[in-house]
Design an enzyme around this catalytic site. Structure first.
Site, mmCIF file in Angstrom:
data_model
loop_
_atom_site.group_PDB
_atom_site.id
_atom_site.type_symbol
_atom_site.label_atom_id
_atom_site.label_comp_id
_atom_site.label_asym_id
_atom_site.label_seq_id
_atom_site.Cartn_x
_atom_site.Cartn_y
_atom_site.Cartn_z
ATOM 1 N N GLU A 235 -3.893 2.602 96.321
ATOM 2 C CA GLU A 235 -4.006 2.394 97.768
ATOM 3 C C GLU A 235 -5.456 2.113 98.170
ATOM 4 O OE1 GLU A 235 -0.362 4.734 96.892
ATOM 5 O OE2 GLU A 235 -2.463 4.882 96.301
ATOM 6 N N PRO B 156 -3.218 3.776 80.121
ATOM 7 C CA PRO B 156 -2.419 4.700 80.943
ATOM 8 C C PRO B 156 -2.862 4.675 82.404
ATOM 9 C CG PRO B 156 -3.127 5.746 78.903
ATOM 10 C CD PRO B 156 -3.884 4.465 79.017
ATOM 11 N N ARG B 157 -1.904 4.849 83.292
ATOM 12 C CA ARG B 157 -2.180 4.774 84.728
ATOM 13 C C ARG B 157 -3.092 5.905 85.198
ATOM 14 N NH1 ARG B 157 -1.524 1.253 89.168
ATOM 15 N NH2 ARG B 157 -1.148 2.452 91.069
ATOM 16 N N GLY C 216 -11.461 1.969 86.654
ATOM 17 C CA GLY C 216 -12.158 0.921 87.382
ATOM 18 C C GLY C 216 -12.400 -0.345 86.588
ATOM 19 N N GLU C 217 -11.708 -0.527 85.458
ATOM 20 C CA GLU C 217 -11.937 -1.701 84.618
ATOM 21 C C GLU C 217 -10.671 -2.528 84.407
ATOM 22 O OE1 GLU C 217 -15.761 -0.733 81.877
ATOM 23 O OE2 GLU C 217 -13.836 -0.071 81.053
ATOM 24 N N ASN D 24 2.380 -3.142 91.058
ATOM 25 C CA ASN D 24 2.288 -4.540 91.479
ATOM 26 C C ASN D 24 1.676 -5.420 90.390
ATOM 27 O OD1 ASN D 24 -0.555 -5.649 92.198
ATOM 28 N ND2 ASN D 24 -0.617 -3.505 92.857
ATOM 29 N N GLU E 32 -2.962 -7.934 90.348
ATOM 30 C CA GLU E 32 -4.233 -7.984 89.625
ATOM 31 C C GLU E 32 -4.137 -8.912 88.418
ATOM 32 O OE1 GLU E 32 -4.906 -3.848 88.876
ATOM 33 O OE2 GLU E 32 -6.288 -3.650 90.553
#
Length: 426
Positions: free
Chosen positions: A59, A265-266, A313-314, A338, A341
């Site tokens: 988000e 991994p998320r 962040g990569e 989604n 990206e």
């Protein structure tokens, strides 16, 4: 019903705090700023303030173009950016480092009336902007009490979430009906939100299409690609609990020469779990955290089977480096993530059967021949290896993905048009 809801929250608070502390064993950020979750904050100067709430990393990234537009449009206003998760807070700090003097990041309080009141009295925001799905009954009610207009933007609501909301209709419907305005991602999302009684609603699209991939990520992706060597690279991105085991079983059963699996991994608290799974499957792997892309190291040895993307962040870097990407959360019944990206980096996309959180975008990407849906993990790897041998098809899919990304931009400006009226009221 809201009184009962608040009473249950109060009773469960000791358990919630204990769980918070326990989660902190894997992710230390959960043990930081705990007082903020109870409505206590450091001194804050009296100033005009906008409030944006982005629960976690996804988000927060989605909100980036909107936050930058708000800062540009209202240069005299400060912005409170609240989160629920440490990954959201960390992501915000990275994304907005260049404007950190105009943004204060905090954790939002738990949805208990007096805690929300303390937050609103402390910061006195002129507007509350909620990102995607974060509608909390007491938060909305107290904003209404303090005459703070509430906007729900980039809003989405799956069929599954709608059914849950309708089961708690006496609690959720008043909150939905008290929202000042809603900017929905898609037509189906708008229809489901209207069934909750939302009054003012527009379909503005998904702001994630307006996020500009950082230029340095493409460059770092090229460095990573060089370091990984000349093998074909298959990325499994944003994988979730229960999914990695399925993927690794299928990978072992469907091995292909001259290919490398990269798995990200998320959630960071699961990096160690996935590392343990790789060891159990007797797969040779290296961690991203052990790499130094700036050191000019020799390419990755051919004996390495998997790269574990244990960094935050990569994501754009990983997409830039790969030949083909699978977007996770879709092999298990979690609704998927989604595809935007990956499309932004012109990469062909694969997804599993469970994409109800992003149903319209996924179907549109498939129709645009930018993405493929597979039914199970074995089919995923069989199809992936087949695609990697068909370079013309892979290239066309990548071009289609980037065109799809460009065609869907503009949601931020449409959302800003809606918010300007709301901010004027506040």
């Amino acid at each position: 019903m809201r009184l009962l809801y608040t009473f249950v929250w109060i009773l469960s608070l000791p358990v919630v705090l204990l769980r918070l502390w326990m989660r902190g064993r894997q992710e230390p950020g959960y043990r930081q700023h705990i007082s903020e979750r109870l409505g206590f904050y450091p001194a804050y100067p009296q100033q005009k303030t906008l409030w944006v709430h982005a629960v976690s990393a996804g988000e927060t990234r989605a909100a980036e173009p909107l936050i930058r537009a708000l800062l540009a449009r209202y240069p005299q206003q400060h912005l409170i950016l609240s989160h629920m998760t440490p990954t959201g807070r960390t992501t915000g700090a990275l994304l907005f480092a260049d404007v950190s003097g105009r943004i204060t990041q905090v954790f939002v309080p738990y949805d208990i009336t007096w805690m929300i009141k303390r937050f609103l009295r402390h910061f006195s925001p002129s507007v509350c902007v909620l990102i995607e799905t974060e509608v909390w009954p007491n938060l909305v009610a107290q904003c209404q009490h303090f005459a703070v207009p509430v906007a729900l933007v980039n809003a989405r609501l799956s069929e599954k979430s709608l059914k849950k909301a309708l089961k708690l209709s006496s609690l959720i419907l008043p909150a939905a009906q008290a929202i000042t305005c809603v900017a929905a991602q898609s037509g189906p999302d708008a229809a489901r939100l209207q069934s909750l009684g939302v009054h003012t609603l527009e379909i503005t699209g998904n702001m994630k299409f307006d996020v500009t991939p950082p230029e340095h990520m493409a460059e770092r992706g090229a460095r990573l690609r060089h370091w990984l060597g000349d093998r074909q690279i298959f990325l499994c991105a944003s994988t979730r609990d229960g999914e990695e085991e399925l993927l690794l079983n299928a990978f072992v059963a469907n091995r292909k020469a001259n290919t490398l699996l990269v798995i990200t991994p998320r959630h960071p608290q699961r990096f160690e779990q996935v590392a343990a799974m790789l060891a159990q499957h007797q797969l040779s792997f290296v961690r991203r955290s052990a790499m130094d892309l700036d050191a000019g190291e020799n390419p990755l040895p051919a004996s390495v089977d998997v790269v574990l993307g244990d960094s935050m962040g990569e994501m754009y870097m990983y997409y830039a480096a790969c030949d083909l990407a699978f977007v996770g959360g879709s092999l298990v019944n979690l609704g998927g993530h989604n595809l935007i990206e990956a499309c932004a980096m012109a990469k062909p996309v694969m997804t599993g059967p469970y994409t109800f959180n992003f149903s319209e975008i996924t179907e549109q990407a498939i129709a645009a021949q930018a993405a493929l849906r597979i039914a199970n993990p074995d089919q995923l790897f069989q199809q992936a290896w087949s695609l990697l041998d068909e370079q013309a098809t892979l290239r066309n899919m990548g071009q289609n993905a980037h065109s799809f990304f460009l065609q869907h931009q503009g949601a931020t400006s449409r959302t800003m048009n809606m918010l300007e009226d709301v901010i004027r009221i506040g």
